[in-house]
Design a protein around this motif. Structure first.
Motif, PDB file in Angstrom:
ATOM      1  N   ASN A  59       0.811  -1.224   0.000  1.00  0.00           N
ATOM      2  CA  ASN A  59       0.000   0.000   0.000  1.00  0.00           C
ATOM      3  C   ASN A  59       0.840   1.269   0.000  1.00  0.00           C
ATOM      4  O   ASN A  59       0.419   2.303   0.499  1.00  0.00           O
ATOM      5  CB  ASN A  59      -0.972   0.021   1.187  1.00  0.00           C
ATOM      6  N   PHE A  60       2.049   1.207  -0.574  1.00  0.00           N
ATOM      7  CA  PHE A  60       2.962   2.351  -0.563  1.00  0.00           C
ATOM      8  C   PHE A  60       2.330   3.596  -1.185  1.00  0.00           C
ATOM      9  O   PHE A  60       2.336   4.667  -0.586  1.00  0.00           O
ATOM     10  CB  PHE A  60       4.262   1.996  -1.304  1.00  0.00           C
ATOM     11  N   GLU A  61       1.788   3.455  -2.408  1.00  0.00           N
ATOM     12  CA  GLU A  61       1.269   4.637  -3.102  1.00  0.00           C
ATOM     13  C   GLU A  61       0.097   5.258  -2.359  1.00  0.00           C
ATOM     14  O   GLU A  61       0.049   6.478  -2.179  1.00  0.00           O
ATOM     15  CB  GLU A  61       0.896   4.277  -4.544  1.00  0.00           C
ATOM     16  N   ALA A  62      -0.857   4.449  -1.901  1.00  0.00           N
ATOM     17  CA  ALA A  62      -2.014   4.980  -1.175  1.00  0.00           C
ATOM     18  C   ALA A  62      -1.577   5.646   0.126  1.00  0.00           C
ATOM     19  O   ALA A  62      -2.080   6.710   0.491  1.00  0.00           O
ATOM     20  CB  ALA A  62      -3.010   3.859  -0.892  1.00  0.00           C
ATOM     21  N   PHE A  63      -0.605   5.037   0.811  1.00  0.00           N
ATOM     22  CA  PHE A  63      -0.095   5.600   2.061  1.00  0.00           C
ATOM     23  C   PHE A  63       0.562   6.951   1.812  1.00  0.00           C
ATOM     24  O   PHE A  63       0.314   7.922   2.518  1.00  0.00           O
ATOM     25  CB  PHE A  63       0.895   4.623   2.709  1.00  0.00           C
ATOM     26  N   MET A  64       1.418   7.031   0.792  1.00  0.00           N
ATOM     27  CA  MET A  64       2.124   8.284   0.511  1.00  0.00           C
ATOM     28  C   MET A  64       1.159   9.381   0.081  1.00  0.00           C
ATOM     29  O   MET A  64       1.340  10.539   0.443  1.00  0.00           O
ATOM     30  CB  MET A  64       3.204   8.068  -0.555  1.00  0.00           C
ATOM     31  N   LYS A  65       0.104   9.030  -0.658  1.00  0.00           N
ATOM     32  CA  LYS A  65      -0.912  10.024  -1.018  1.00  0.00           C
ATOM     33  C   LYS A  65      -1.618  10.519   0.246  1.00  0.00           C
ATOM     34  O   LYS A  65      -1.888  11.701   0.400  1.00  0.00           O
ATOM     35  CB  LYS A  65      -1.935   9.437  -1.990  1.00  0.00           C
TER      36      LYS A  65
END
Length: 115
Positions: free
Chosen positions: A14-20
């Motif tokens: 979930n890297f991208e969702a977390f960073m967003k």
């Protein structure tokens, strides 16, 4: 289990969702998603000192399990957080409706972010 040591990140979920969710711009998310950061942990009892190096970005956080602390996110924002230990090998951090789980298995660290 003592978390003290130096670890290269092996996987992230979930890297991208977390960073967003923490406010990182899309161009930085794309640049950062394939960089394997290095975490250095010094644990003394329930007290932790954590240095995360990702490319040229270095973040330093210090906390005591179960106590509210101020932590820096990848965007440089300071947030109030509480870190708990689950079992003897998982650190669970909660802030701004986000749950971040760091798990140590031998010399491997994995990271999962739940929104």
């Amino acid at each position: 289990m003592n978390f003290s040591g130096k670890y290269q990140l092996q996987s992230q979920e979930n890297f991208e969702a977390f960073m967003k969710a923490v406010g990182l711009p899309d161009e930085l998310i794309q640049k950062g998603k394939d960089i394997k950061g290095v975490s250095e942990v010094v644990q003394t009892g329930k007290h932790f000192k954590l240095t995360i190096t990702t490319g040229s970005k270095v973040i330093y956080n210090e906390f005591t399990l179960g106590e509210e602390c101020e932590m820096e996110t990848m965007t440089g924002e300071k947030v109030k957080a509480v870190v708990q230990m689950e079992g003897d090998n998982k650190l669970v951090t909660s802030f701004k409706g986000i749950k971040s789980i760091t798990e140590l298995n031998g010399d491997t660290v994995t990271h999962v972010s739940l929104l």
